[in-house]
Each structure stands twice: as C-alpha cells, then as structure tokens.
Design a protein around this motif. Sequence first.
Motif, PDB file in Angstrom:
ATOM      1  N   ILE A 181       0.832  -1.201   0.000  1.00 52.11           N
ATOM      2  CA  ILE A 181       0.000   0.000   0.000  1.00 52.11           C
ATOM      3  C   ILE A 181       0.865   1.248   0.000  1.00 52.11           C
ATOM      4  N   SER A 182       1.963   1.214   0.778  1.00 55.77           N
ATOM      5  CA  SER A 182       2.849   2.382   0.801  1.00 55.77           C
ATOM      6  C   SER A 182       3.479   2.607  -0.568  1.00 55.77           C
ATOM      7  N   ILE A 183       3.864   1.528  -1.214  1.00 53.66           N
ATOM      8  CA  ILE A 183       4.570   1.653  -2.492  1.00 53.66           C
ATOM      9  C   ILE A 183       3.614   2.044  -3.612  1.00 53.66           C
ATOM     10  N   ASP A 184       2.487   1.348  -3.702  1.00 58.94           N
ATOM     11  CA  ASP A 184       1.557   1.630  -4.792  1.00 58.94           C
ATOM     12  C   ASP A 184       0.121   1.409  -4.330  1.00 58.94           C
ATOM     13  N   PRO A 185      -0.526   2.480  -3.893  1.00 56.95           N
ATOM     14  CA  PRO A 185      -1.872   2.329  -3.342  1.00 56.95           C
ATOM     15  C   PRO A 185      -2.870   1.769  -4.344  1.00 56.95           C
ATOM     16  N   THR A 186      -2.580   1.891  -5.617  1.00 52.64           N
ATOM     17  CA  THR A 186      -3.546   1.376  -6.589  1.00 52.64           C
ATOM     18  C   THR A 186      -3.549  -0.149  -6.606  1.00 52.64           C
ATOM     19  N   LEU A 187      -2.471  -0.761  -6.050  1.00 52.43           N
ATOM     20  CA  LEU A 187      -2.430  -2.227  -6.026  1.00 52.43           C
ATOM     21  C   LEU A 187      -3.585  -2.768  -5.176  1.00 52.43           C
ATOM     22  N   TYR A 188      -3.805  -2.159  -4.055  1.00 53.84           N
ATOM     23  CA  TYR A 188      -4.900  -2.586  -3.185  1.00 53.84           C
ATOM     24  C   TYR A 188      -5.582  -1.331  -2.688  1.00 53.84           C
ATOM     25  N   ASP A 189      -6.771  -1.065  -3.116  1.00 55.28           N
ATOM     26  CA  ASP A 189      -7.368   0.194  -2.669  1.00 55.28           C
ATOM     27  C   ASP A 189      -7.873   0.052  -1.235  1.00 55.28           C
ATOM     28  N   ASP A 210      -9.321   0.305   9.306  1.00 56.72           N
ATOM     29  CA  ASP A 210      -9.655   1.500   8.521  1.00 56.72           C
ATOM     30  C   ASP A 210      -8.643   2.622   8.786  1.00 56.72           C
ATOM     31  N   ALA A 211      -8.361   2.879  10.063  1.00 56.71           N
ATOM     32  CA  ALA A 211      -7.424   3.949  10.424  1.00 56.71           C
ATOM     33  C   ALA A 211      -6.020   3.622   9.908  1.00 56.71           C
ATOM     34  N   TYR A 212      -5.620   2.360  10.063  1.00 53.94           N
ATOM     35  CA  TYR A 212      -4.268   1.965   9.639  1.00 53.94           C
ATOM     36  C   TYR A 212      -4.116   2.105   8.122  1.00 53.94           C
ATOM     37  N   SER A 213      -5.107   1.603   7.396  1.00 48.99           N
ATOM     38  CA  SER A 213      -5.059   1.688   5.931  1.00 48.99           C
ATOM     39  C   SER A 213      -5.037   3.149   5.471  1.00 48.99           C
ATOM     40  N   ALA A 214      -5.875   4.001   6.091  1.00 47.11           N
ATOM     41  CA  ALA A 214      -5.946   5.413   5.680  1.00 47.11           C
ATOM     42  C   ALA A 214      -4.595   6.112   5.909  1.00 47.11           C
ATOM     43  N   LEU A 215      -3.914   5.776   7.010  1.00 49.12           N
ATOM     44  CA  LEU A 215      -2.619   6.414   7.283  1.00 49.12           C
ATOM     45  C   LEU A 215      -1.542   5.956   6.295  1.00 49.12           C
ATOM     46  N   LEU A 216      -1.628   4.688   5.904  1.00 45.44           N
ATOM     47  CA  LEU A 216      -0.602   4.163   4.981  1.00 45.44           C
ATOM     48  C   LEU A 216      -0.735   4.735   3.574  1.00 45.44           C
ATOM     49  N   MET A 217      -1.964   5.089   3.212  1.00 46.95           N
ATOM     50  CA  MET A 217      -2.214   5.489   1.811  1.00 46.95           C
ATOM     51  C   MET A 217      -1.994   6.974   1.566  1.00 46.95           C
ATOM     52  N   TYR A 234      -4.950  14.962   0.360  1.00 44.69           N
ATOM     53  CA  TYR A 234      -4.696  15.894   1.455  1.00 44.69           C
ATOM     54  C   TYR A 234      -3.573  15.446   2.399  1.00 44.69           C
ATOM     55  N   LYS A 235      -2.937  14.300   2.107  1.00 48.12           N
ATOM     56  CA  LYS A 235      -1.857  13.820   2.987  1.00 48.12           C
ATOM     57  C   LYS A 235      -0.929  12.841   2.261  1.00 48.12           C
ATOM     58  N   PRO A 236       0.342  12.800   2.698  1.00 46.44           N
ATOM     59  CA  PRO A 236       1.240  11.819   2.074  1.00 46.44           C
ATOM     60  C   PRO A 236       1.036  10.421   2.668  1.00 46.44           C
ATOM     61  N   ALA A 237       1.581   9.415   2.001  1.00 49.00           N
ATOM     62  CA  ALA A 237       1.546   8.055   2.557  1.00 49.00           C
ATOM     63  C   ALA A 237       2.549   7.995   3.714  1.00 49.00           C
ATOM     64  N   LEU A 238       2.192   7.259   4.758  1.00 49.81           N
ATOM     65  CA  LEU A 238       3.122   7.128   5.892  1.00 49.81           C
ATOM     66  C   LEU A 238       3.693   5.712   5.926  1.00 49.81           C
ATOM     67  N   PRO A 239       4.949   5.570   6.384  1.00 53.67           N
ATOM     68  CA  PRO A 239       5.466   4.210   6.578  1.00 53.67           C
ATOM     69  C   PRO A 239       4.732   3.536   7.741  1.00 53.67           C
ATOM     70  N   ALA A 240       4.721   2.200   7.731  1.00 52.34           N
ATOM     71  CA  ALA A 240       3.958   1.443   8.733  1.00 52.34           C
ATOM     72  C   ALA A 240       4.333   1.840  10.166  1.00 52.34           C
TER      73      ALA A 240
END
Length: 275
Positions: free
Chosen positions: A40-48, A178-185, A189-195
């Motif tokens: 998800i961090s690398i390519d959010p389109t892989l898994y929405d 939900d919260a974890y996925s939203a933070l990673l993506m 309005y926000k950058p992707a965060l590392p796990a």
Amino acid sequence: MVLRGGIDKQVAERIKSAASHMVQNLMDNDSAMATLSRMISIDPTLYDHSASVAMFSTVMARRQFGDKMPIRDVEILAQSGLYHDAGKSCVPNAILNKPGAFTPEEFEVMKGHVHHGFRELSIAIHAGAPIDPLVAQVAIEHHERFTGKGYPYGKRGRFEDDAENGIHPYSRIISIADAYSALLMKRVYKPALPAEKALELMEKSAPDDFDPMIFEPFVASVKLSLNALRDAREREKTKGNIYMVDKGDSIAAKIAESRKAEAVKSAVTKPKIGA
Ligand SMILES: [Fe+2]
Ligand SMILES: [Fe+2]
C-alpha cells in the motif's frame, strides 16, 4: 472501492466471492500484515482502501481468534471491510477529494456516508442480495470510537457488554484496520506514511479510539510481522553478498585456471625457435 454503480445482486455476488477468496488466501500467511503495509505504501492502486481494510481485518481476526472463528464469520468480516465505505458513493467528489481541510458543513456531509452506506446495504439485503445484515451494521458503526467520541451515535464500549450502546466487535476490528489503511495510503490531502509512523500515530489516539483487547494484539502482530520482514531482508542481503564473493572468487579461479591451461597449451604446441 466506492461502488459508484450501486449495490445489486450481481455486485453483491462478486463481492461475496472476492471476500471468500481473500480470506482463503490470507488465513495461513504469517507475513501478510507487513506485505500489505508495504504494497500500500509503495503503490496504493495495487490494493485500494476497502480491499486493504478487508484484508487487514481478516488477518487480525485470524490472529486474535484463530480457529475459534468459523470461516463463514471471517468472510462476513471481510465483506464488511469491502463495504464499510460504500456510502461514500453518495458523497460529492468535490468533498471526497478535497485537498484541504473540511469546513464544518463539508464534514457533516462527509460523516453522512455511514448513513448512506447503511441505507444502500439495507435496500440491497431486502432485494435479496447475499449480504449479512451485520455488514450494514458495520457500515454505520465503523466511525464510532471506544470511549464514545465517534459518530453517528457516540456509541461506546463493547456490544457484548451493552447490546444497546456498545459497538459490535466487527466494527471495532474494522475501525482499527480502517485507520491503519488510511494512514498508509497517499491521499490528496496527505502523504503516505510508513507502517512504523502509522502505528506510532495510532498508539497516541488509541486510548480514546480503540478497544485495547483488539488494538494491542494488532500492534504486536504488525510489529512482529515488520521485524520478521526486516530480518528476512537482512538475511537476503547477507546471502547476496556471500554469493557475490563466492561468485567473484570462483570466476577469478576459473580465469586463473584457463590462463594456466592456455600457457601450458601454447608451451606444448608452439614450435621451438631454432629446433
Ligand atoms: Fe468511513
Ligand atoms: Fe474507510
């Protein structure tokens, strides 16, 4: 996955089978948490977002309940993940993808997605779509928070302790995923965060937001999984270096050997001058 086309029997059949395949694939995958976090961090389109929520929830349930949770129930949980934001199809794109902060009015519209989702899913269930009613309950409850600070009803605690005001366990699992996925993506309005950073932020809000009985094993599981992945990468790197040294040595040895053979050959075959 926002289900812009609406929910009908065909869509519901497809989602049901996607949830079932997903569950079967994730049940025995110990490194699923770390692998999904990275993808998800690398390519959010892989898994929405919805698919990742479904998968994280499945892995969490597996870790927490093991074989005590029947596959059918895990599949309902995975479906709940896939449908949890279905109501966003009723929220205007201008609000959904707004790059800046919401005005209080826009936030109210956004919050309405939990009601829209519940309504759309209930209509589909009444029309005979293969969706468990619990899925609609999760759609309306997934923004409730453990100490009552969420929406739409400000429910608090566990449904098991208080069936009227408590939050269903599936909703408590989905809210963490939900919260974890939203933070990673990455979002507009926000950058992707590392796990690791995502976990750190969640740990700060956890006392208000999440059921500790579900959140603590989740954190332990992600950390274990990330450490295992890091160790495996380190091992691969070391193995790679050894391989390179070995390879280099054996190539050097082969070159030296062939030079020696060439020298012997030419010494044997070269006519001796003056012989
Ligand atoms: Fe949501
Ligand atoms: Fe969501």
